[in-house]
Design a protein around this motif. Structure first.
Motif, PDB file in Angstrom:
ATOM      1  N   TYR A 123      15.298  -6.610  40.922  1.00 11.93           N
ATOM      2  CA  TYR A 123      16.412  -5.767  41.359  1.00 11.93           C
ATOM      3  C   TYR A 123      15.957  -4.925  42.539  1.00 11.93           C
ATOM      4  O   TYR A 123      14.768  -4.891  42.877  1.00 11.93           O
ATOM      5  CB  TYR A 123      16.926  -4.862  40.230  1.00 11.93           C
ATOM      6  CG  TYR A 123      15.866  -4.008  39.563  1.00 11.93           C
ATOM      7  CD1 TYR A 123      15.485  -2.774  40.084  1.00 11.93           C
ATOM      8  CD2 TYR A 123      15.261  -4.426  38.382  1.00 11.93           C
ATOM      9  CE1 TYR A 123      14.514  -1.997  39.474  1.00 11.93           C
ATOM     10  CE2 TYR A 123      14.295  -3.651  37.759  1.00 11.93           C
ATOM     11  CZ  TYR A 123      13.929  -2.439  38.301  1.00 11.93           C
ATOM     12  OH  TYR A 123      12.967  -1.679  37.697  1.00 11.93           O
ATOM     13  N   ASN A 125      15.424  -1.207  44.321  1.00  9.06           N
ATOM     14  CA  ASN A 125      15.319   0.232  44.134  1.00  9.06           C
ATOM     15  C   ASN A 125      15.793   0.901  45.424  1.00  9.06           C
ATOM     16  O   ASN A 125      15.417   0.480  46.523  1.00  9.06           O
ATOM     17  CB  ASN A 125      13.871   0.652  43.844  1.00  9.06           C
ATOM     18  CG  ASN A 125      13.484   0.419  42.393  1.00  9.06           C
ATOM     19  OD1 ASN A 125      14.263   0.684  41.482  1.00  9.06           O
ATOM     20  ND2 ASN A 125      12.276  -0.078  42.169  1.00  9.06           N
ATOM     21  N   PRO A 237      16.956   2.713  40.472  1.00 12.98           N
ATOM     22  CA  PRO A 237      17.171   1.268  40.352  1.00 12.98           C
ATOM     23  C   PRO A 237      18.654   0.953  40.519  1.00 12.98           C
ATOM     24  O   PRO A 237      19.499   1.544  39.841  1.00 12.98           O
ATOM     25  CB  PRO A 237      16.682   0.955  38.926  1.00 12.98           C
ATOM     26  CG  PRO A 237      16.794   2.238  38.188  1.00 12.98           C
ATOM     27  CD  PRO A 237      16.639   3.347  39.177  1.00 12.98           C
ATOM     28  N   GLU A 238      18.963   0.054  41.430  1.00 11.71           N
ATOM     29  CA  GLU A 238      20.367  -0.266  41.713  1.00 11.71           C
ATOM     30  C   GLU A 238      21.101  -0.767  40.471  1.00 11.71           C
ATOM     31  O   GLU A 238      22.307  -0.569  40.330  1.00 11.71           O
ATOM     32  CB  GLU A 238      20.453  -1.309  42.824  1.00 11.71           C
ATOM     33  CG  GLU A 238      21.865  -1.594  43.304  1.00 11.71           C
ATOM     34  CD  GLU A 238      21.912  -2.720  44.313  1.00 11.71           C
ATOM     35  OE1 GLU A 238      22.730  -2.629  45.243  1.00 11.71           O
ATOM     36  OE2 GLU A 238      21.140  -3.686  44.181  1.00 11.71           O
ATOM     37  N   ARG A 239      20.360  -1.380  39.546  1.00  8.56           N
ATOM     38  CA  ARG A 239      20.981  -1.921  38.339  1.00  8.56           C
ATOM     39  C   ARG A 239      21.550  -0.821  37.444  1.00  8.56           C
ATOM     40  O   ARG A 239      22.407  -1.092  36.611  1.00  8.56           O
ATOM     41  CB  ARG A 239      19.962  -2.749  37.550  1.00  8.56           C
ATOM     42  CG  ARG A 239      19.647  -4.084  38.200  1.00  8.56           C
ATOM     43  CD  ARG A 239      18.636  -4.870  37.417  1.00  8.56           C
ATOM     44  NE  ARG A 239      19.030  -5.046  36.021  1.00  8.56           N
ATOM     45  CZ  ARG A 239      18.451  -5.928  35.211  1.00  8.56           C
ATOM     46  NH1 ARG A 239      17.458  -6.687  35.655  1.00  8.56           N
ATOM     47  NH2 ARG A 239      18.834  -6.041  33.957  1.00  8.56           N
ATOM     48  N   ASN A 240      21.045   0.396  37.596  1.00  9.29           N
ATOM     49  CA  ASN A 240      21.584   1.513  36.812  1.00  9.29           C
ATOM     50  C   ASN A 240      22.652   2.207  37.654  1.00  9.29           C
ATOM     51  O   ASN A 240      22.369   3.106  38.435  1.00  9.29           O
ATOM     52  CB  ASN A 240      20.464   2.491  36.432  1.00  9.29           C
ATOM     53  CG  ASN A 240      20.961   3.605  35.520  1.00  9.29           C
ATOM     54  OD1 ASN A 240      22.167   3.822  35.385  1.00  9.29           O
ATOM     55  ND2 ASN A 240      20.026   4.322  34.906  1.00  9.29           N
ATOM     56  N   GLN A 241      23.886   1.786  37.485  1.00  4.69           N
ATOM     57  CA  GLN A 241      24.965   2.330  38.305  1.00  4.69           C
ATOM     58  C   GLN A 241      25.204   3.813  38.045  1.00  4.69           C
ATOM     59  O   GLN A 241      25.667   4.543  38.914  1.00  4.69           O
ATOM     60  CB  GLN A 241      26.247   1.533  38.075  1.00  4.69           C
ATOM     61  CG  GLN A 241      26.281   0.207  38.829  1.00  4.69           C
ATOM     62  CD  GLN A 241      26.155   0.403  40.333  1.00  4.69           C
ATOM     63  OE1 GLN A 241      26.932   1.114  40.962  1.00  4.69           O
ATOM     64  NE2 GLN A 241      25.136  -0.231  40.929  1.00  4.69           N
ATOM     65  N   VAL A 271      16.328   0.082  31.627  1.00  2.00           N
ATOM     66  CA  VAL A 271      16.842   0.479  32.942  1.00  2.00           C
ATOM     67  C   VAL A 271      18.014   1.447  32.823  1.00  2.00           C
ATOM     68  O   VAL A 271      18.205   2.315  33.685  1.00  2.00           O
ATOM     69  CB  VAL A 271      17.235  -0.774  33.764  1.00  2.00           C
ATOM     70  CG1 VAL A 271      17.824  -0.377  35.110  1.00  2.00           C
ATOM     71  CG2 VAL A 271      16.026  -1.670  33.973  1.00  2.00           C
ATOM     72  N   GLU A 272      18.784   1.353  31.735  1.00  2.00           N
ATOM     73  CA  GLU A 272      19.924   2.257  31.561  1.00  2.00           C
ATOM     74  C   GLU A 272      19.487   3.707  31.359  1.00  2.00           C
ATOM     75  O   GLU A 272      20.283   4.633  31.528  1.00  2.00           O
ATOM     76  CB  GLU A 272      20.781   1.793  30.376  1.00  2.00           C
ATOM     77  CG  GLU A 272      20.189   2.041  29.001  1.00  2.00           C
ATOM     78  CD  GLU A 272      19.095   1.054  28.603  1.00  2.00           C
ATOM     79  OE1 GLU A 272      18.508   1.242  27.516  1.00  2.00           O
ATOM     80  OE2 GLU A 272      18.840   0.093  29.368  1.00  2.00           O
TER      81      GLU A 272
END
Length: 283
Positions: A123, A125, A237-241, A271-272
């Motif tokens: 992912y 960052n 981290p982009e995955r954690n909106q 990641v959340e």
């Protein structure tokens, strides 16, 4: 390649300080005390390449255990780039981490080169830049980490890296020029964060919390320790909106991004709950 002797060896403490200075020259904006903290992770995990007696290349290859390592600080002096010295220290670093799942945060334009060495994108960052200041939230659950037993902090931190890094964390949360805060909920630690002084401004790193609301309370408390004229940075981290939304809600703007990559499968990181990365250099 020049007709001079090129050797690669483990860094001495002063070499790690030099590598941090090189990172500063690259615009990576390291913290004032990063060198001392990073060495706690793995004193043998820093390599320097010397042309005769001149240091010209560096890399960090932190071997947390037999299964996981992290690569960073890959820098060659500008005048020696493209001459084969970088790939030699790169290969020496990979050899040191042989058999482990290796992570890195690389600049996006180098992704294809990293893929050639077996790294796969997990992912992005995103580094956000904003301003400090403000008033700490009226939350009696926010405490200085120094008031808690270290075992409590270390236990909370453990899921965020697939290996023991207790010595690094102990140094990180107690370094000079930093504020380390936790947030308690129902008598348990439910998040923590650190804001430290860097060459320019301050970085909030890491920022971990069980919920977006707790992460925001920690974020506001941390940035209240510096002035409204100070720059602050948060690597999300982009995955954690929810982390991205937190940064944008506080008028932070994108200033830099990296590609988080691994040689094997991405570790099962929470990641959340990861709102701010501890370090692009050592994970």
């Amino acid at each position: 390649m020049e007709n001079r002797q090129y050797t690669i060896r483990t860094m001495q403490p002063q070499d790690v300080t030099m590598a941090v200075e090189w990172a500063a020259a690259e615009g990576w904006n390291p913290g004032l005390h990063d060198a001392e903290c990073y060495r706690k992770a793995d004193p043998s995990g820093f390599l320097v390449g010397l042309l005769d007696d001149e240091p010209i290349a560096v890399i960090s290859v932190i071997k947390y255990n037999a299964a996981f390592g992290f690569l960073g600080f890959y820098i060659v002096k500008p005048e020696y780039r493209g001459k084969g010295y970088g790939i030699q220290i790169w290969n020496a670093g990979l050899e040191y981490l042989k058999g482990t799942n290796i992570g890195l945060d690389g600049v996006v334009e180098q992704q294809d080169n990293y893929k050639q060495s077996g790294f796969k994108l997990a992912y992005r960052n995103i580094r956000y830049e904003g301003r400090g200041g403000g008033v700490a939230p009226d939350n009696s659950g926010i405490v200085a980490l120094s008031t808690l037993p270290f075992e409590v902090v270390e236990s909370y931190d453990r899921p965020f890296l697939p290996a023991d890094r207790a010595q690094f964390i102990q140094a990180w949360i107690s370094q000079p020029d930093c504020h380390a805060l936790g947030v308690m909920q129902d008598g348990e630690l439910a998040g923590y964060g650190v804001i430290r002084q860097c060459r320019s401004g301050y970085k909030i790193a890491p920022l971990y919390a069980d919920t977006p609301a707790l992460a925001e309370q920690l974020f506001i408390a941390l940035k209240s320790h510096v002035s409204a004229s100070d720059l602050i940075y948060l690597d999300t981290p982009e995955r954690n909106q929810a982390a991205v939304s937190l940064a944008e809600r506080h008028n932070m703007t994108l200033s830099f991004e990296t590609a988080r990559m691994y040689t094997q499968a991405m570790p099962p990181l929470p990641v959340e709950r990861l709102f701010g990365v501890a370090s692009f250099e050592i994970g």
